[in-house]
Design an enzyme around this catalytic site. Structure first.
Site, PDB file in Angstrom:
ATOM      1  CB  SER A 190     -21.080 -22.984  26.564  1.00 30.52           C
ATOM      2  OG  SER A 190     -21.245 -23.135  27.814  1.00 30.52           O
ATOM      3  CG  HIS A 218     -19.144 -21.175  23.203  1.00 30.94           C
ATOM      4  ND1 HIS A 218     -18.769 -22.599  22.511  1.00 30.94           N
ATOM      5  CD2 HIS A 218     -19.578 -21.575  24.241  1.00 30.94           C
ATOM      6  CE1 HIS A 218     -18.150 -22.907  24.077  1.00 30.94           C
ATOM      7  NE2 HIS A 218     -18.656 -21.908  24.511  1.00 30.94           N
ATOM      8  CE  LYS A 249     -14.771 -20.465  24.085  1.00 32.72           C
ATOM      9  NZ  LYS A 249     -15.468 -19.861  25.041  1.00 32.72           N
TER      10      LYS A 249
HETATM   11  C1  PLP Z   1     -15.391 -19.107  26.539  1.00 36.57           C
HETATM   12  C2  PLP Z   1     -16.407 -17.916  26.795  1.00 36.57           C
HETATM   13  C3  PLP Z   1     -15.970 -16.834  27.601  1.00 36.57           C
HETATM   14  C4  PLP Z   1     -14.405 -16.368  27.789  1.00 36.57           C
HETATM   15  O1  PLP Z   1     -13.547 -16.441  27.085  1.00 36.57           O
HETATM   16  P1  PLP Z   1     -11.723 -16.282  26.734  1.00 36.57           P
HETATM   17  O2  PLP Z   1     -11.409 -15.731  25.709  1.00 36.57           O
HETATM   18  O3  PLP Z   1     -11.168 -17.264  27.216  1.00 36.57           O
HETATM   19  O4  PLP Z   1     -11.546 -15.534  28.645  1.00 36.57           O
HETATM   20  C5  PLP Z   1     -16.600 -15.573  27.892  1.00 36.57           C
HETATM   21  N1  PLP Z   1     -17.591 -15.824  27.379  1.00 36.57           N
HETATM   22  C6  PLP Z   1     -18.396 -17.206  26.840  1.00 36.57           C
HETATM   23  C7  PLP Z   1     -20.314 -17.120  25.986  1.00 36.57           C
HETATM   24  C8  PLP Z   1     -17.389 -18.332  26.816  1.00 36.57           C
HETATM   25  O5  PLP Z   1     -17.802 -19.095  26.095  1.00 36.57           O
END
Ligand code: PLP
Length: 415
Positions: A190, A218, A249
């Site tokens: 990310s 992502h 996301k």
């Molecule tokens: C955003 C993210 C998470 C967390 O996701 P949530 O569903 O908001 O808990 C986990 N792993 C990665 C790689 C992320 O970018």
């Protein structure tokens, strides 16, 4: 012991320390739905400002898409607001099962189990499927939630240098005697927007009898020709043993996550994963929204195609303007500034120009790696990107960093 004044003073000191270090985080209040155009209150108490959002994980522009909102309303009307139970007591509806089936099909796996979030999926999965005879070998830059999952698991742990396949192979050899080996990576990282070399990793895992775990938070919905994820991009669709991902996301951006993969591993999560057993799952309104998102993405690749075009346009524009970018082709486009204060100043000036993009610096990224991380969306139109490009150019000119190399920027502003 009560929360006396001495204890309070200790905590006040700790908070002041965060402020003194210049890393105190302040929320900005958005007074509109999440979209390319938003209204923001910042600093707190100031009047609302219309800005172009360049920092959401709303990659496909579905966070307030009318069809998704409509589906969510229907879910609310037909399945109610809350479950008031964890899954295995009376907290599973037909639509939860339907979503698990659809995610399985979308990701090309054997089975799927929903979690309240991907954070919870990562927290629960390792402990459920590994024991102290096993080894977890993770990339050094994996997401914080994976690190927590590793901490909660009794298996041994080792790391390999970021995306370094030679180092990974060394570690696989070193741990050849362990009962089970799991190689753990993010699909898209990310902070830099680079992708894991899943083709090479899958090959190494096969050679050394290791399982492969990918957190594709992502990537799900837009990476790969039909948006299935990093495994599609690298030609290893159907070959990943465990995928975790989020619905928070690209897939509508509300909340929820899952573990998807080999059916026995998913079954063990259903039996043993603690965030699944002891926390409510995704609310019906969100399940209905995600189901609609998967319908939209399965019917057409229009949105991920538009995102790909927007991303190429944005990267090209920033490069031509003379900014230093991190190489890559994902919609995570970091504009490198190296100096923390410079990243803050530029972020603030961009905000004055109507562009909402946040500076990242230590400890979120390594020291001397400060940047503004921009994130492109299919919700952006070319006029948004053009306006953002001219604002970046104006501000870049003010700080005299256009056309400058990394070394030159560091010489001007220090680290
Ligand atoms: C955003 C993210 C998470 C967390 O996701 P949530 O569903 O908001 O808990 C986990 N792993 C990665 C790689 C992320 O970018």
């Amino acid at each position: 012991m009560s929360f006396n004044e001495k204890i309070r003073a200790m905590y006040v000191e700790q908070i002041e320390g965060i402020k003194d270090a210049g890393i105190f985080k302040q929320e900005r209040f958005i007074h509109s739905a999440q979209d390319a155009d938003i209204e923001v209150e910042f600093p707190t108490g100031s009047s609302l400002k219309k800005v172009i959002n360049m920092c959401a994980n709303n990659y496909l522009g579905l966070s307030s898409h009318p069809e998704v909102v409509k589906a969510a309303h229907e879910g609310l009307d037909t399945r109610g607001y809350g479950m008031s139970s964890v899954r295995f007591i009376c907290g599973t509806q037909d639509i939860h099962q339907e979503l698990e089936r659809k995610v399985t099909e979308f990701l090309g796996t054997e089975d799927t189990i929903l979690f309240p979030s991907c954070m919870d999926a990562n927290a629960g999965v390792f402990e459920a499927i590994l024991t102290d005879e096993d080894i977890m070998i993770s990339d050094r830059l994996v997401h914080a939630s994976i690190i927590d999952g590793i901490r909660l698991c009794s298996a041994m742990h080792d790391t390999f240098k970021h995306s370094n396949m030679i180092h990974l192979e060394k570690k696989l050899l070193l741990h050849a005697d362990k009962r089970l080996k799991v190689v753990i990576t993010d699909g898209v990282f990310s902070m830099d927007g680079d992708t894991a070399k899943l083709d090479e990793m899958a090959e190494l895992c096969e050679k050394y009898d290791a399982m492969l775990f990918v957190d594709d938070s992502h990537a799900t919905g837009f990476i790969g020709k039909t948006g299935r994820g990093t495994h599609e991009k690298y030609g290893v669709f159907g070959k990943i043993d465990i995928i975790t991902t989020t619905f928070g996301k690209a897939l509508g951006g509300a909340s929820g996550g899952c573990v998807s993969g080999r059916k026995e591993l998913v079954e063990l999560c259903r039996q043993k994963a603690r965030p699944y057993l002891f926390s409510n799952t995704i609310a019906p309104v969100v399940v209905s929204g995600v189901l609609k998102v998967l319908d939209i993405l399965s019917a057409s690749t229009e949105r991920r195609d538009k995102l790909e075009k927007n991303t190429a346009y944005w990267r090209k524009g920033l490069t031509e303007a003379g900014f230093v970018l991190k190489d890559g082709d994902t919609p995570i486009v970091p504009v490198m500034l190296f100096n923390a204060k410079l990243s803050q100043n530029i972020s603030n000036d961009l905000y004055d120009e109507g562009i909402y993009a946040i500076g990242f610096f230590f400890p979120v990224v390594a020291k001397g790696q400060a940047r503004i991380r921009t994130q492109i969306s299919a919700g952006h139109e070319i006029h948004h990107l053009d306006k953002a490009l001219s604002a970046f150019t104006k501000v870049g000119r003010k700080y005299d960093i256009l056309g400058k190399t990394k070394q030159e920027i560091i010489e001007m502003y220090g680290l």
